[in-house]
Design an enzyme around this catalytic site. Structure first.
Site, PDB file in Angstrom:
ATOM      1  CE1 TYR A  33       0.063   1.973   4.303  1.00  0.00           C
ATOM      2  CE2 TYR A  33       1.098  -0.194   4.427  1.00  0.00           C
ATOM      3  CZ  TYR A  33       0.868   1.067   4.965  1.00  0.00           C
ATOM      4  OH  TYR A  33       1.447   1.404   6.156  1.00  0.00           O
ATOM      5  CE  LYS A 151       3.211   3.098   3.170  1.00  0.00           C
ATOM      6  NZ  LYS A 151       3.736   3.343   4.528  1.00  0.00           N
ATOM      7  CG  LEU A 207       8.580   2.518   4.444  1.00  0.00           C
ATOM      8  CD1 LEU A 207       8.301   1.313   3.556  1.00  0.00           C
ATOM      9  CD2 LEU A 207       7.280   3.152   4.896  1.00  0.00           C
TER      10      LEU A 207
END
Length: 287
Positions: A33, A151, A207
């Site tokens: 996402y 992610k 991330l």
């Protein structure tokens, strides 16, 4: 007001949106996402989010959805239909719905990815009261899987971390692995000492934040030194300032870690300035 959402090519009321019970995101968290902020009805850092989405898909050997090249138009249409001036758009792509539950990936020739987008209206997003007071964080052990650079929708432990922080009377949690901070539950983590910003280097451990990249670029342009390395909670507690970045918080000052005040215990001038620069420059580049 009922939102209009996007599901596999259709724009429809959220009350009518449906996804198969055999969708692999539901059964296996087999999905990725992105979250794009909206300011003044325009998209912030859209290109960066789409590039990261493409990377996430490639890392999971997940085919691009047919609508991939139309994602900008889809985002813009949802902003218009839902009358979003400030808010966010969530985009989720899953491997799709196979005929039954199985650990083995389905044949991409037989199963198409599921694509879902929805908006969140957040008036005052850029003028968040928390940016003026700062937030408090706790530290927790990082027990997530090892590919945090992708992610994915595997968000249970970050959700648990936020609940641990809430139970402790705080706002968020910084995760720690092997004695070093990795990142926040939904954000990248930083501290400032003197004129130097310290944050963990990019790897599979964290991330690769789109807001992170922009803020560090602006910091360097503002003649601040940036050092990307491992750091401890104790180092951050002894800093002059600390902050987090994400698409939904932009640059958010941290004023307390594990009960210890950072600096004077109030948002510092450098983090505040970085937030100001980021918002100004992002608005100029928004599409």
């Amino acid at each position: 007001m009922t939102r209009t959402v996007y599901v596999n090519g259709d724009y429809l009321p959220e009350t009518e949106a449906k996804v198969s019970i055999f969708d692999r995101a539901f059964l296996m968290a087999d999905g990725v996402y992105e979250v794009t902020s909206v300011l003044g009805g325009k998209l912030i850092d859209f290109d960066g989010h789409i590039k990261r989405l493409e990377r996430s898909l490639n890392e999971l050997d997940m085919p691009k959805p047919e609508a991939f090249d139309d994602l900008l138009d889809i985002h813009r249409k949802l902003v218009e239909i839902n009358e979003i001036d400030e808010g966010m758009i969530y985009l989720q792509v899953t491997r799709g719905a196979a005929s039954d539950r199985d650990f083995v990936f389905p044949d991409p020739e037989e199963v198409k990815p599921t694509v879902v987008l929805f908006t969140q209206n957040k008036p005052g997003l850029a003028d968040s009261p928390a940016a003026k007071t700062g937030i408090k964080v706790i530290s927790i052990e990082d027990v997530r899987w090892g590919r945090r650079d992708i992610k994915t929708t595997q968000l249970l432990y970050p959700s648990m971390g936020k609940m641990m922080a809430k139970k402790a009377g705080c706002d968020d949690a910084w995760m720690v692995e092997d004695g070093f901070v990795t990142e926040g539950t939904s954000n990248n983590a930083y501290f400032i000492k003197g004129n130097k910003i310290v944050t963990r280097a990019l790897s599979t451990d964290i991330l690769h934040g789109i807001t992170r990249a922009a803020v560090l670029r602006f910091a360097r342009e503002a003649q601040m030194e940036v050092e990307e390395r491992n750091f401890t909670i104790e180092e951050a507690q002894g800093a002059d300032e600390a902050f987090i970045t994400s698409a939904s918080t932009f640059v958010m000052p941290v004023v307390e870690i594990d009960g210890k005040a950072i600096g004077e215990g109030v948002p510092g001038t450098r983090a505040a300035r970085l937030r100001e620069i980021y918002l100004d420059e992002s608005r100029k580049a928004a599409i």
